[in-house]
Design an enzyme around this catalytic site. Structure first.
Site, PDB file in Angstrom:
ATOM      1  N   VAL A   1      36.323  40.190  64.689  1.00  0.00           N
ATOM      2  CA  VAL A   1      37.059  38.956  64.378  1.00  0.00           C
ATOM      3  C   VAL A   1      38.552  39.217  64.629  1.00  0.00           C
ATOM      4  O   VAL A   1      39.136  40.126  64.015  1.00  0.00           O
ATOM      5  CB  VAL A   1      36.832  38.512  62.915  1.00  0.00           C
ATOM      6  CG1 VAL A   1      37.601  37.228  62.625  1.00  0.00           C
ATOM      7  CG2 VAL A   1      35.340  38.317  62.632  1.00  0.00           C
TER       8      VAL A   1
ATOM      9  N   HIS B   1      38.610  46.094  55.371  1.00  0.00           N
ATOM     10  CA  HIS B   1      37.353  46.184  54.622  1.00  0.00           C
ATOM     11  C   HIS B   1      37.594  47.020  53.367  1.00  0.00           C
ATOM     12  O   HIS B   1      38.181  48.106  53.440  1.00  0.00           O
ATOM     13  CB  HIS B   1      36.271  46.878  55.447  1.00  0.00           C
ATOM     14  CG  HIS B   1      35.893  46.177  56.726  1.00  0.00           C
ATOM     15  ND1 HIS B   1      34.748  45.422  56.852  1.00  0.00           N
ATOM     16  CD2 HIS B   1      36.503  46.125  57.932  1.00  0.00           C
ATOM     17  CE1 HIS B   1      34.657  44.941  58.091  1.00  0.00           C
ATOM     18  NE2 HIS B   1      35.713  45.361  58.768  1.00  0.00           N
TER      19      HIS B   1
ATOM     20  N   HIS C   1      41.953  42.316  59.266  1.00  0.00           N
ATOM     21  CA  HIS C   1      41.227  42.356  57.995  1.00  0.00           C
ATOM     22  C   HIS C   1      40.999  43.797  57.592  1.00  0.00           C
ATOM     23  O   HIS C   1      40.718  44.659  58.427  1.00  0.00           O
ATOM     24  CB  HIS C   1      39.895  41.597  58.073  1.00  0.00           C
ATOM     25  CG  HIS C   1      39.063  41.912  59.272  1.00  0.00           C
ATOM     26  ND1 HIS C   1      39.355  41.434  60.530  1.00  0.00           N
ATOM     27  CD2 HIS C   1      37.949  42.678  59.412  1.00  0.00           C
ATOM     28  CE1 HIS C   1      38.453  41.877  61.389  1.00  0.00           C
ATOM     29  NE2 HIS C   1      37.589  42.646  60.736  1.00  0.00           N
TER      30      HIS C   1
ATOM     31  N   ASN D   1      39.316  48.008  61.479  1.00  0.00           N
ATOM     32  CA  ASN D   1      38.819  48.230  62.832  1.00  0.00           C
ATOM     33  C   ASN D   1      39.781  47.582  63.825  1.00  0.00           C
ATOM     34  O   ASN D   1      40.156  46.420  63.665  1.00  0.00           O
ATOM     35  CB  ASN D   1      37.422  47.629  62.986  1.00  0.00           C
ATOM     36  CG  ASN D   1      36.386  48.353  62.137  1.00  0.00           C
ATOM     37  OD1 ASN D   1      36.440  49.581  62.012  1.00  0.00           O
ATOM     38  ND2 ASN D   1      35.460  47.618  61.552  1.00  0.00           N
TER      39      ASN D   1
ATOM     40  N   ASP E   1      32.194  40.109  52.156  1.00  0.00           N
ATOM     41  CA  ASP E   1      31.666  40.146  53.513  1.00  0.00           C
ATOM     42  C   ASP E   1      30.261  39.535  53.526  1.00  0.00           C
ATOM     43  O   ASP E   1      29.440  39.787  52.637  1.00  0.00           O
ATOM     44  CB  ASP E   1      31.618  41.588  54.021  1.00  0.00           C
ATOM     45  CG  ASP E   1      31.461  41.663  55.527  1.00  0.00           C
ATOM     46  OD1 ASP E   1      32.409  42.104  56.202  1.00  0.00           O
ATOM     47  OD2 ASP E   1      30.381  41.279  56.043  1.00  0.00           O
TER      48      ASP E   1
HETATM   49  P1  AMP Z   1      35.076  43.724  62.035  1.00  0.00           P
HETATM   50  O1  AMP Z   1      33.834  44.220  62.682  1.00  0.00           O
HETATM   51  O2  AMP Z   1      35.957  44.821  61.503  1.00  0.00           O
HETATM   52  O3  AMP Z   1      35.838  42.747  62.913  1.00  0.00           O
HETATM   53  O4  AMP Z   1      34.611  42.952  60.739  1.00  0.00           O
HETATM   54  C1  AMP Z   1      34.295  41.597  60.719  1.00  0.00           C
HETATM   55  C2  AMP Z   1      33.512  41.370  59.461  1.00  0.00           C
HETATM   56  O5  AMP Z   1      33.464  39.977  59.184  1.00  0.00           O
HETATM   57  C3  AMP Z   1      32.062  41.852  59.518  1.00  0.00           C
HETATM   58  O6  AMP Z   1      31.851  42.842  58.508  1.00  0.00           O
HETATM   59  C4  AMP Z   1      31.255  40.586  59.256  1.00  0.00           C
HETATM   60  O7  AMP Z   1      30.088  40.817  58.508  1.00  0.00           O
HETATM   61  C5  AMP Z   1      32.261  39.717  58.540  1.00  0.00           C
HETATM   62  N1  AMP Z   1      32.017  38.282  58.614  1.00  0.00           N
HETATM   63  C6  AMP Z   1      31.702  37.566  59.703  1.00  0.00           C
HETATM   64  N2  AMP Z   1      31.593  36.265  59.382  1.00  0.00           N
HETATM   65  C7  AMP Z   1      31.846  36.163  58.061  1.00  0.00           C
HETATM   66  C8  AMP Z   1      31.896  35.086  57.120  1.00  0.00           C
HETATM   67  N3  AMP Z   1      31.658  33.814  57.492  1.00  0.00           N
HETATM   68  N4  AMP Z   1      32.182  35.360  55.826  1.00  0.00           N
HETATM   69  C9  AMP Z   1      32.412  36.627  55.435  1.00  0.00           C
HETATM   70  N5  AMP Z   1      32.403  37.685  56.268  1.00  0.00           N
HETATM   71  C10 AMP Z   1      32.119  37.463  57.558  1.00  0.00           C
END
Ligand code: AMP
Length: 114
Positions: free
Chosen positions: A96, A102, A100, A87, A30
């Site tokens: 996003v 975590h 995914h 999430n 992340d």
């Molecule tokens: P969520 O809030 O569950 O949708 O998690 C999205 C995650 O993607 C967050 O923890 C961000 O820090 C992570 N994230 C966003 N952009 C990137 C990236 N380019 N590379 C790696 N992680 C990312």
């Protein structure tokens, strides 16, 4: 439809620190870690979120969950433990729109989560 950020990572159009990959899933660090180890494990299939997974997605979802401990072990978490978080939607903080999981570890986790 335009590609999500994570589809671009899968396609190597934007860089990521990849820690595991097979034919169905990809895991990468992340960009804004919330713990000493914070990895995102994603299906290569663009499932938007867990609530939008379909019955035909059982195999990929099962594979994703089975690989989480593999990735956690690779990151040195098998002895100390780890937390898996998915999430889904606004109140959960989903940012996003590509499913995914975590994988968090390297410190004790609080409960209840924030
Ligand atoms: P969520 O809030 O569950 O949708 O998690 C999205 C995650 O993607 C967050 O923890 C961000 O820090 C992570 N994230 C966003 N952009 C990137 C990236 N380019 N590379 C790696 N992680 C990312």
């Amino acid at each position: 439809m335009s590609q999500t950020l994570f589809e671009k990572i899968i396609a190597r159009q934007i860089p990521a620190d990849i820690v595991y990959e097979d034919e169905q899933v990809l895991a990468f660090k992340d960009i804004k870690p919330q713990a000493p180890v914070h990895v995102l494990l994603i299906p290569k299939k663009p499932i938007v979120r867990i609530a939008e997974a379909k019955s035909g997605d059982e195999a990929v979802l099962g594979h994703l969950l089975l690989k989480a401990p593999t990735v956690a072990k690779k990151m040195g978490l098998s002895e100390t433990g780890f937390r898996l978080v998915i999430n889904n939607g606004r109140d959960a903080g989903e940012a996003v729109p590509h499913l995914h999981c975590h994988i968090l570890g390297g410190r004790p986790m609080g409960w209840p989560p924030g």
